[in-house]
Design an enzyme around this catalytic site. Structure first.
Site, PDB file in Angstrom:
ATOM      1  N   ARG A  50      13.677  -2.733 -13.130  1.00 28.21           N
ATOM      2  CA  ARG A  50      12.541  -2.026 -13.744  1.00 28.21           C
ATOM      3  C   ARG A  50      11.528  -3.030 -14.291  1.00 28.21           C
ATOM      4  NH1 ARG A  50      12.968  -0.758 -18.788  1.00 28.21           N
ATOM      5  NH2 ARG A  50      15.033   0.196 -18.675  1.00 28.21           N
ATOM      6  N   TYR A 102     -11.039  11.855  -8.941  1.00 28.36           N
ATOM      7  CA  TYR A 102      -9.876  12.352  -8.194  1.00 28.36           C
ATOM      8  C   TYR A 102      -9.209  13.507  -8.956  1.00 28.36           C
ATOM      9  CZ  TYR A 102      -5.219  12.371  -6.128  1.00 28.36           C
ATOM     10  OH  TYR A 102      -4.047  12.750  -5.548  1.00 28.36           O
TER      11      TYR A 102
HETATM   12  C1  LIG Z   1      -4.505   9.570  -4.170  1.00 27.16           C
HETATM   13  C2  LIG Z   1      -5.368   9.066  -5.267  1.00 27.16           C
HETATM   14  C3  LIG Z   1      -4.856   8.850  -6.557  1.00 27.16           C
HETATM   15  C4  LIG Z   1      -3.419   9.192  -6.933  1.00 27.16           C
HETATM   16  O1  LIG Z   1      -2.494   8.417  -6.249  1.00 27.16           O
HETATM   17  P1  LIG Z   1      -1.009   8.927  -5.851  1.00 27.16           P
HETATM   18  O2  LIG Z   1      -0.458   7.758  -5.113  1.00 27.16           O
HETATM   19  O3  LIG Z   1      -1.148  10.152  -5.037  1.00 27.16           O
HETATM   20  O4  LIG Z   1      -0.291   9.187  -7.138  1.00 27.16           O
HETATM   21  C5  LIG Z   1      -5.714   8.349  -7.516  1.00 27.16           C
HETATM   22  N1  LIG Z   1      -7.007   8.077  -7.244  1.00 27.16           N
HETATM   23  C6  LIG Z   1      -7.535   8.277  -6.022  1.00 27.16           C
HETATM   24  C7  LIG Z   1      -8.976   7.968  -5.777  1.00 27.16           C
HETATM   25  C8  LIG Z   1      -6.740   8.781  -4.995  1.00 27.16           C
HETATM   26  O5  LIG Z   1      -7.280   9.005  -3.787  1.00 27.16           O
END
Ligand SMILES: *Cc1c(COP(=O)(O)O)cnc(C)c1O
Length: 383
Positions: A50, A102
């Site tokens: 971890r 996002y």
């Molecule tokens: C997909 C995405 C995330 C989140 O990432 P995960 O790997 O799905 O947890 C955050 N920011 C952007 C711009 C993304 O496209």
């Protein structure tokens, strides 16, 4: 030792050659949870996975080099990276973020952190006066995501950093959409960069992961402490997959971009398409800013379909090479509707405010042959 300068060289070589036991060319996977000590206090630099793991460390060195940061933490997902970064703050603190960030980040901020006492202003970050006016006595962070998802609006990174640093605010940039190949927020003054490595950095849609890249040692120390304390670090197998993927970042991004530009131009000329959103098109309204802070346009685009001519489901059903799926940044082309899929958590009011409509279609353009992709869209757009 040569100084590695070109990002293509860095992505292939940095962090990779660490096997002194059997000289394997590729970084070994160390799936061990724990590491033995030769005697009390004397080991080989790792004690528990971890906290640290050689496979993950290889990936962290690689991504830190690509973003030109001092260090990196590889995390279980992109959201794990974003969650860890928010622990730099505490309830009562105020954060300024875009109104078109996002969807998962918006959900974390609005539905999880806000009820815990964190305060947010979701604003149009292209409006620098609005950014300035939103700074209050409790403001601690400005969250930057550019280009935005799905409409590819551009935020002036250097100008926002300037506002933030005058008030000693932390700046964080989500660089998932362009990757360090096309945009380097740390070089523009941002303090911390986050990634969903699930997308372009891994590039093969076969793992979820995230990364936090630190602009200085103080942030690195606190960030690494948080990632370990929260337990959000990436598993060795997953880190190994991302390390395999990241080595081809440069050639993949070149093809994503070349294909996206061709597809965008095709769509812009199509009679059943109302509007195309892509930074590489002359019709994108922020040309000056695009030239100033981006070295490329990326592989994401969006368009408004004339659903009176072709419905969303007609289009999606007919397409052969574009899978109807969320996510982005993999070698295969994906297509989806932000209104009904990826951005649902924003709610109807939020969607409308950010300019997304029920006709908006988001495309992650893959690295297939551009002529095949265009032929596929051409037959599906006939309705
Ligand atoms: C997909 C995405 C995330 C989140 O990432 P995960 O790997 O799905 O947890 C955050 N920011 C952007 C711009 C993304 O496209």
């Amino acid at each position: 030792m040569l100084a590695l300068m070109d990002i293509r060289t860095k992505s292939v070589h940095t962090g990779v050659n660490i096997d002194k036991t059997f000289n394997s060319v590729i970084t070994p996977i160390y799936p061990t949870s724990t590491f033995y000590f030769d005697e009390v206090g004397k080991g080989k630099g790792y004690d528990y996975t971890r906290s640290g793991n050689p496979t993950r460390a290889a990936l962290e060195a690689n991504i830190a080099a690509l973003e030109e940061g001092v260090n990196c933490s590889a995390t279980a997902t992109g959201m794990a990276a974003i969650t860890a970064v928010m622990f730099f703050l505490k309830p009562g603190d105020h954060i300024i973020a875009g109104d078109d960030i996002y969807g998962g980040t918006y959900r974390l901020f609005n539905a999880v952190l806000k009820p815990m006492g964190f305060k947010f202003s979701f604003i149009n970050m292209r409006d620098l006066k609005a950014v300035k006016d939103s700074v209050g006595k409790d403001t601690k962070m400005i969250w930057i995501e550019t280009p935005s998802n799905p409409l590819l609006n551009i935020v002036d990174i250097a100008a926002v950093v300037d506002i933030a640093h005058k008030k000693k605010l932390l700046t964080v940039a989500d660089n998932t959409f362009l990757s360090p190949y096309f945009q380097k927020p740390l070089a523009l003054g941002v303090d911390i960069v986050v990634h969903s490595t699930t997308k372009y950095l891994n590039g093969h849609s076969d793992v979820v992961g995230g990364a936090i890249i630190y602009g200085n040692k103080t942030l690195q120390e606190r960030g690494r402490y948080l990632v370990n304390a929260l337990g959000v670090s990436q598993a060795p197998y997953d880190a190994w997959l991302v390390l395999r993927g990241v080595k081809t970042l440069a050639p993949r991004m070149d093809v994503h971009q070349a294909n996206a530009l061709k597809v965008a131009r095709f769509l812009e000329a199509h009679k059943n398409v109302k509007k195309v959103y892509y930074p590489g098109l002359k019709s994108h309204p922020q040309q000056g800013l695009i030239k100033k802070q981006m070295s490329g346009f990326g592989g994401m685009l969006a368009f408004d379909l004339n659903t009176k001519k072709v419905t969303l489901n007609q289009l999606f059903r007919k397409l052969e090479y574009f899978a109807l799926a969320e996510s982005l940044g993999g070698v295969e082309s994906l297509i989806e509707t932000p209104w009904f899929m990826s951005h649902v958590s924003m709610g109807e009011a939020g969607l409308k405010a950010s300019g997304i409509t029920p006709e908006t279609v988001r495309v992650s353009v893959g690295i297939e042959g551009a002529e095949d992709l265009i032929a596929d869209l051409n037959q599906a757009l006939k309705g």
